[in-house]
Scaffold this active site. Structure first.
Site, PDB file in Angstrom:
ATOM      1  N   ARG A 151      19.881 -16.666  21.838  1.00 25.49           N
ATOM      2  CA  ARG A 151      18.673 -15.760  21.557  1.00 25.49           C
ATOM      3  C   ARG A 151      17.511 -16.927  22.300  1.00 25.49           C
ATOM      4  NH1 ARG A 151      15.781 -14.390  18.595  1.00 25.49           N
ATOM      5  NH2 ARG A 151      16.792 -14.589  16.683  1.00 25.49           N
ATOM      6  N   LYS A 206      21.080  -6.929  19.543  1.00 28.34           N
ATOM      7  CA  LYS A 206      19.996  -7.307  18.888  1.00 28.34           C
ATOM      8  C   LYS A 206      18.527  -6.478  19.450  1.00 28.34           C
ATOM      9  CE  LYS A 206      21.248  -9.915  15.371  1.00 28.34           C
ATOM     10  NZ  LYS A 206      21.087  -8.914  14.174  1.00 28.34           N
ATOM     11  N   HIS A 232      17.954  -6.133   7.812  1.00 28.56           N
ATOM     12  CA  HIS A 232      19.058  -7.379   8.953  1.00 28.56           C
ATOM     13  C   HIS A 232      19.738  -7.390   7.422  1.00 28.56           C
ATOM     14  CE1 HIS A 232      19.382 -11.434  10.196  1.00 28.56           C
ATOM     15  NE2 HIS A 232      20.531 -10.260  11.115  1.00 28.56           N
ATOM     16  N   SER A 273      20.730 -17.809   7.796  1.00 32.15           N
ATOM     17  CA  SER A 273      22.088 -17.929   8.202  1.00 32.15           C
ATOM     18  C   SER A 273      22.428 -18.950   7.001  1.00 32.15           C
ATOM     19  CB  SER A 273      21.761 -18.708   9.751  1.00 32.15           C
ATOM     20  OG  SER A 273      23.195 -19.392  10.134  1.00 32.15           O
ATOM     21  N   LYS A 278      26.535 -14.970   2.471  1.00 29.52           N
ATOM     22  CA  LYS A 278      25.829 -13.693   2.967  1.00 29.52           C
ATOM     23  C   LYS A 278      26.810 -12.947   3.557  1.00 29.52           C
ATOM     24  CE  LYS A 278      23.726 -11.598   6.790  1.00 29.52           C
ATOM     25  NZ  LYS A 278      22.930 -11.216   7.682  1.00 29.52           N
ATOM     26  N   THR A 279      27.800 -13.473   5.134  1.00 31.02           N
ATOM     27  CA  THR A 279      29.518 -12.654   5.087  1.00 31.02           C
ATOM     28  C   THR A 279      29.949 -12.887   3.970  1.00 31.02           C
ATOM     29  OG1 THR A 279      28.013 -13.213   7.517  1.00 31.02           O
ATOM     30  CG2 THR A 279      30.622 -12.944   6.579  1.00 31.02           C
ATOM     31  N   ASP A 286      25.951  -6.432   8.787  1.00 26.98           N
ATOM     32  CA  ASP A 286      24.664  -7.589   9.510  1.00 26.98           C
ATOM     33  C   ASP A 286      23.544  -6.472   9.253  1.00 26.98           C
ATOM     34  OD1 ASP A 286      23.581  -9.778  10.723  1.00 26.98           O
ATOM     35  OD2 ASP A 286      23.302  -8.538  12.715  1.00 26.98           O
ATOM     36  N   ARG A 338      30.753 -17.156  19.516  1.00 28.54           N
ATOM     37  CA  ARG A 338      30.599 -15.362  18.823  1.00 28.54           C
ATOM     38  C   ARG A 338      32.358 -15.024  19.128  1.00 28.54           C
ATOM     39  NH1 ARG A 338      26.161 -14.202  15.557  1.00 28.54           N
ATOM     40  NH2 ARG A 338      24.828 -15.835  16.010  1.00 28.54           N
TER      41      ARG A 338
END
Length: 564
Positions: free
Chosen positions: A94, A235, A254, A272, A276-277, A291, A357
């Site tokens: 980004r 996003k 988020h 990050s 979390k994932t 997400d 990604r």
């Protein structure tokens, strides 16, 4: 060819522009340019967006057709087992410094202006819009009509208009597609005009660089240019949801979410590197989403229809579900290196970027919640990776403390992961996703607290970082221990145990947990004086990060913050 990236030894266009020998015919503005492959073009046409005189309009093309277009146009390559592999050129992440909101009377009072939410004038936005409209002329245009939000009661109809087939495939993958019969009457409540090949001129266009992500919240319109990184589209739509829905009393988050067989929903906040994932992917619980979510009056719903996962050094052993998606037709892979002959990916190669990604539809995940919805959360889990080694592995938070840790959004970067970094670095991101939150962070925090109190939701601070010393001295909590503590919390096994209060952080730490050594639950070092010094140092940093919000929270939040 200009603007090329190299896929192994195979050149591949990053512009997505049609080949130079493509026949371009002049046609009248009024002439119908809709391609015969289009699926139910909306009655609300491109003329409503000021776009006309295009070479061809491709509406809602299926994945196979978008593959064909992308290959024919030199936008990507099909790799082993079927994914489409693309390059994004200069931008592999980004462009946070190139995001703007139009400063106009209706939305000005709501937006939290600052470095992440820069102001743009109405005149500059209108000029860029006209440039984008002119740029689209005599080009093939791809239109995707989709929705954000699985909850039928709360959805944002979205239209993305782009110049590239692979970005259209990305949108088809990442958002929720209406039924074919509904496409004809689709009217967007938010539109993204996506012109990645158009560069701004900072001297005349009111931008910082040639890249621009501009949002006009009253006109419900965004323009993205100068970057091919697809995450900007994802996003931008999330940012729109984060603006419109909280103003209606719905909390956008988020965060990841899953649901137990008994119907208990858990939401996982975390930056990050916090896990979390991995922790939200539980074989005993269905994944609602990984997400972006919305918490309405009675529902937690996934905003997206797909996942956008980092795949650098991804292995079948560590992340089998995500790894399998890199070998499936329909997955869009950004910036991974492939062998030009065998077309096999080398996911360990970060020579293009560490931010490789994969975008894939939720249906690729077997253990998913098909509806994308669950009830109100029974548990909120705030994840942190404390590389300073002073936070307990798990703590129970009051609603006031939940506001504090939500607004600080603390984790730590591990020393050695960045050049020249020799000590852990504290990282703070309000709401665990500040770059995507256009409103004041306290708006989201207030909504969170109200919902926690109303529904008696339990909140946990789960530390996946270090113990016995900071990074380089202590050791990291094992994933096995973290899962034990998490499961104990979610299964209600920590509800009846005794707690003690941490002397510095004011956190409520369980004194016992079945199957876990009680000594682990209360963080200590061999040198207790050094521990106290480090704990107070982190407390000061957390309180410093919280200072911008002090005037807009209730008194009990300030009373229960860490003692520095």
């Amino acid at each position: 060819m200009e603007n090329e990236a190299v896929l192994g030894a195979t050149p591949m266009s990053t512009t997505g522009a049609a080949r130079l020998d493509q026949k371009i015919e002049d046609r009248a503005f009024e002439q119908n340019s809709v391609s015969p492959m289009s699926v139910n073009p909306s009655d609300y046409g491109l003329d409503n967006h000021g776009i006309g005189n295009v070479l061809e309009e491709h509406w809602n093309l299926p994945s196979a057709a978008l593959y064909e277009h992308a290959i024919q146009r030199g936008e990507g390559r099909i790799v082993h087992k079927g994914p489409l592999c693309v390059r994004t050129g200069k931008h592999t992440g980004r462009a946070a410094g190139d995001k703007y909101f139009v400063k106009e009377p209706e939305s000005e009072q709501h937006i939290a202006w600052g470095d992440g939410n820069q102001a743009m004038s109405e005149e500059s936005f209108e000029w860029l819009l006209r440039k984008a409209q002119a740029y689209m002329q005599n080009r093939a245009v791809y239109v995707m009509d989709v929705r954000a939000g699985h909850d039928p009661k709360n959805q944002l109809p979205v239209r993305v208009i782009t110049e590239t087939a692979w970005h259209a495939l990305f949108v088809r993958t990442m958002f929720i597609r209406p039924e074919d019969d509904d496409l004809k009457t689709h009217k967007p409540d938010f539109t993204v005009i996506h012109v990645p090949g158009l560069k701004a001129n900072p001297e005349t266009d009111g931008t910082r660089s040639s890249t621009f992500i501009c949002l006009h919240m009253t006109r419900r319109l965004a323009i993205i240019g100068g970057t091919f990184y697809a995450g900007e589209v994802k996003k931008t739509v999330f940012t729109a949801c984060n603006y419109y829905w909280p103003l209606k009393g719905m909390l956008t988050m988020h965060a990841a979410a899953n649901i137990s067989k008994e119907g208990d929903v858990s939401v996982f906040f975390g930056l990050s590197g916090t896990g979390k994932t991995s922790l939200s992917a539980d074989p005993e619980r269905e994944l609602i989403g990984d997400d972006e979510h919305c918490w309405s009056e009675d529902t937690v719903s996934n905003i997206e229809g797909g996942c956008y996962a980092k795949i650098i050094r991804l292995s079948e052993e560590a992340e089998p579900t995500i790894w399998r998606t890199t070998r499936q037709f329909g997955t869009v892979i950004e910036n991974a290196v492939m062998d030009p002959v065998t077309r096999r990916l080398d996911l360990s190669d970060g020579s293009i970027t560490e931010n490789t990604r994969a975008a894939y539809p939720l249906r690729f995940i077997k253990n998913r919640r098909v509806s994308g919805c669950g009830g109100v959360p029974k548990h909120i889990v705030m994840l942190t990776c404390d590389a300073f080694g002073v936070l307990p592995p798990i703590s129970k938070l009051t609603p006031a403390q939940a506001q504090f840790w939500f607004l600080t959004g603390y984790t730590a970067k591990v020393a050695g992961t960045e050049l020249g970094v020799k000590e852990p670095t504290a990282t703070f991101s309000a709401c665990f996703g500040l770059p995507f939150m256009p409103l004041q962070p306290t708006v989201y925090a207030k909504l969170l607290r109200e919902k926690l109190v109303k529904h008696n939701t339990s909140v946990w601070l789960l530390n996946t970082g270090w113990t016995g010393g900071k990074y380089g001295v202590g050791e990291r909590f094992s994933i096995k221990l973290t899962r034990q503590l998490l499961n104990a919390a979610l299964d209600g096994k920590l509800d009846a145990v005794d707690y003690k209060v941490h002397p510095v952080f004011n956190l409520h730490m369980p004194k016992s947990c079945e199957g876990v050594d009680a000594a682990v639950l209360d963080p200590t070092w061999a040198d207790q004086a050094a521990y106290e010094e480090q704990a107070k140092d982190l407390a000061k940093r957390c309180n410093k990060a919280f200072e911008p919000f002090e005037a807009n929270v209730e008194a009990d939040v300030l009373e229960l913050r860490p003692k520095a």
